[in-house]
Write a protein that holds these residues in place. Structure first.
Motif, PDB file in Angstrom:
ATOM      1  N   LEU A   9     -21.007 -44.455  -6.780  1.00  0.00           N
ATOM      2  CA  LEU A   9     -20.711 -45.077  -5.491  1.00  0.00           C
ATOM      3  C   LEU A   9     -21.250 -46.503  -5.428  1.00  0.00           C
ATOM      4  O   LEU A   9     -20.596 -47.401  -4.880  1.00  0.00           O
ATOM      5  N   SER A  10     -22.415 -46.720  -6.000  1.00  0.00           N
ATOM      6  CA  SER A  10     -23.017 -48.057  -5.970  1.00  0.00           C
ATOM      7  C   SER A  10     -22.221 -49.055  -6.800  1.00  0.00           C
ATOM      8  O   SER A  10     -22.181 -50.247  -6.488  1.00  0.00           O
ATOM      9  N   LYS A  11     -21.552 -48.573  -7.853  1.00  0.00           N
ATOM     10  CA  LYS A  11     -20.713 -49.456  -8.659  1.00  0.00           C
ATOM     11  C   LYS A  11     -19.394 -49.779  -7.963  1.00  0.00           C
ATOM     12  O   LYS A  11     -18.741 -50.772  -8.293  1.00  0.00           O
ATOM     13  N   ASN A  12     -19.008 -48.949  -7.020  1.00  0.00           N
ATOM     14  CA  ASN A  12     -17.693 -49.105  -6.390  1.00  0.00           C
ATOM     15  C   ASN A  12     -17.754 -49.521  -4.928  1.00  0.00           C
ATOM     16  O   ASN A  12     -16.720 -49.655  -4.281  1.00  0.00           O
ATOM     17  N   LEU A  13     -18.954 -49.742  -4.410  1.00  0.00           N
ATOM     18  CA  LEU A  13     -19.121 -50.211  -3.033  1.00  0.00           C
ATOM     19  C   LEU A  13     -20.021 -51.440  -3.020  1.00  0.00           C
ATOM     20  O   LEU A  13     -20.874 -51.611  -3.899  1.00  0.00           O
ATOM     21  N   ALA A  14     -19.840 -52.280  -2.031  1.00  0.00           N
ATOM     22  CA  ALA A  14     -20.689 -53.471  -1.875  1.00  0.00           C
ATOM     23  C   ALA A  14     -22.106 -53.056  -1.524  1.00  0.00           C
ATOM     24  O   ALA A  14     -22.326 -52.076  -0.794  1.00  0.00           O
ATOM     25  N   GLY A  15     -23.059 -53.795  -2.031  1.00  0.00           N
ATOM     26  CA  GLY A  15     -24.467 -53.528  -1.747  1.00  0.00           C
ATOM     27  C   GLY A  15     -24.966 -54.308  -0.541  1.00  0.00           C
ATOM     28  O   GLY A  15     -24.198 -55.015   0.122  1.00  0.00           O
ATOM     29  N   PRO A  16     -26.253 -54.164  -0.215  1.00  0.00           N
ATOM     30  CA  PRO A  16     -26.835 -54.905   0.908  1.00  0.00           C
ATOM     31  C   PRO A  16     -26.583 -56.400   0.774  1.00  0.00           C
ATOM     32  O   PRO A  16     -26.575 -56.954  -0.325  1.00  0.00           O
ATOM     33  N   ALA A  17     -26.370 -57.052   1.904  1.00  0.00           N
ATOM     34  CA  ALA A  17     -26.084 -58.496   1.882  1.00  0.00           C
ATOM     35  C   ALA A  17     -26.674 -59.146   3.133  1.00  0.00           C
ATOM     36  O   ALA A  17     -26.775 -58.514   4.194  1.00  0.00           O
ATOM     37  N   ALA A  18     -27.066 -60.385   2.983  1.00  0.00           N
ATOM     38  CA  ALA A  18     -27.578 -61.180   4.098  1.00  0.00           C
ATOM     39  C   ALA A  18     -26.803 -62.496   4.136  1.00  0.00           C
ATOM     40  O   ALA A  18     -26.345 -62.996   3.113  1.00  0.00           O
ATOM     41  N   ASP A  19     -26.665 -63.080   5.316  1.00  0.00           N
ATOM     42  CA  ASP A  19     -25.949 -64.348   5.454  1.00  0.00           C
ATOM     43  C   ASP A  19     -26.836 -65.509   5.029  1.00  0.00           C
ATOM     44  O   ASP A  19     -28.058 -65.435   5.098  1.00  0.00           O
TER      45      ASP A  19
END
Length: 347
Positions: free
Chosen positions: A337-347
């Protein structure tokens, strides 16, 4: 965009042309003068650029601001109680009265340790919704120590092998009687649990937690009956979910409540939806290697997948249709799932 050398030659050529025109005007070789002594047909020169015989600088442009990746909680905030403690933090619980579905049911939530760390105060997190096996009326097996997915995620996140997911664990039915199984669908004449899951729950998550904009950070996973739900909802709502992991599932709706509503049943059948070629979704479908019937069922379903949908098949060596074997697959499924979904992000 032209290469720098071509742009430079263009500017030099333009400058030379202006200089030549100024020189010719000064000599009076190409224009006549009027009664006022000014050259006919030549516009008056004004400004420093004209006086110097050089073209004026092009107007400057400002790059548009980058779009935000993070969606801060929109409210209203729900009231949560503590369901239990885990080695990776509390599991919270609330009752969600869905405004779109009219369904009211329990929802459990786990927030990864990073979520409450001040360093991540402006960070949005990916969301993983987990569906249980069995009837899941008033309970969700992903919330107890039979399937310790929270501890596994916290450890894998420390190792950089998995995203720290917000985990959402809803009930799937409102009655423990299997003859009243809702199959995560809006069955005519029954509570609209499909709308509750696909509309009300994501709205509830965005109202209360820092998430990622768009669908790239939204995934689904479930075992057995929960596998049916994760596959069906991802195929029906590819605008909301990007990836799903149906663990040892079935794909043909068989609740007695579908009687007299076969068209609706087929519209909610993963066995039909998988071949329609309408869902740009990624899936990992698993089967236990010790269960010949299950392997055949899952393999046949995977073979029906039509692009842009992609479905990978994973066979657990010696695996049986048991919670103890579902537990063994937690690390692998979280990493997929981690390879196929975006991870945490900040602006």
């Amino acid at each position: 965009m032209q290469p720098q050398s071509i742009r430079s030659r263009a500017l030099l050529t333009g400058a030379a042309a202006v200089a030549l025109a100024v020189s010719l005007a000064a000599c009076g070789s190409t224009s006549s003068t009027g009664a006022d002594g000014k050259a006919k047909g030549a516009p008056p020169a004004t400004g420093s650029a004209a006086a110097a015989g050089t073209p004026s600088a092009p107007p400057t442009t400002t790059a548009p601001p980058k779009p935000s990746k993070v969606l801060m909680p929109t409210g209203p905030a729900a009231a949560f109680g503590k369901a239990r403690d885990t080695a990776a933090g509390q599991i919270l619980m609330t009752t969600l009265a869905g405004p779109k579905s009219g369904v009211s049911g329990k929802v459990w939530v786990w927030l990864p340790p990073e979520y409450n760390d001040p360093k991540f105060a402006r960070t949005g997190f990916p969301v993983l919704t987990l569906y249980a096996g069995g009837q899941s009326a008033g309970y969700n097996t992903w919330t107890d120590n039979q399937l310790p997915i929270q501890e596994a995620d916290a450890e894998l996140s420390k190792q950089g092998k998995a995203h720290p997911f917000i985990m959402i664990m809803p009930v799937q039915n409102l009655d423990s009687n299997e003859a009243k199984a809702l199959e995560c669908s809006d069955i005519p004449g029954q509570p609209r649990i499909g709308t509750w899951m696909a509309e009300d729950i994501p709205d509830f998550v965005r109202a209360n937690f820092r998430t990622l904009k768009g669908r790239d950070g939204w995934g689904l996973m479930g075992a057995s009956t929960g596998a049916f739900c994760s596959a069906k909802l991802a195929l029906q709502h590819p605008d909301k979910f990007k990836a799903a992991v149906p663990i040892d599932g079935y794909f043909n709706p068989d609740s007695p409540l579908w009687k007299g509503h076969d068209a609706d049943r087929l519209a909610n059948s993963p066995d039909v939806l998988v071949a329609q070629g309408k869902a740009d979704v990624r899936m990992l479908a698993t089967a236990g290697g010790a269960n010949g019937y299950e392997m055949k069922l899952v393999k046949e379903w995977v073979a029906k997948a039509a692009a842009p949908l992609t479905v990978e098949y994973f066979e657990q060596a010696g695996g049986k249709h048991l919670t103890t074997d579902f537990k063994k697959m937690i690390p692998d499924t979280l990493q997929w799932l981690s390879k196929n979904l975006a991870g945490p992000a900040a602006d």
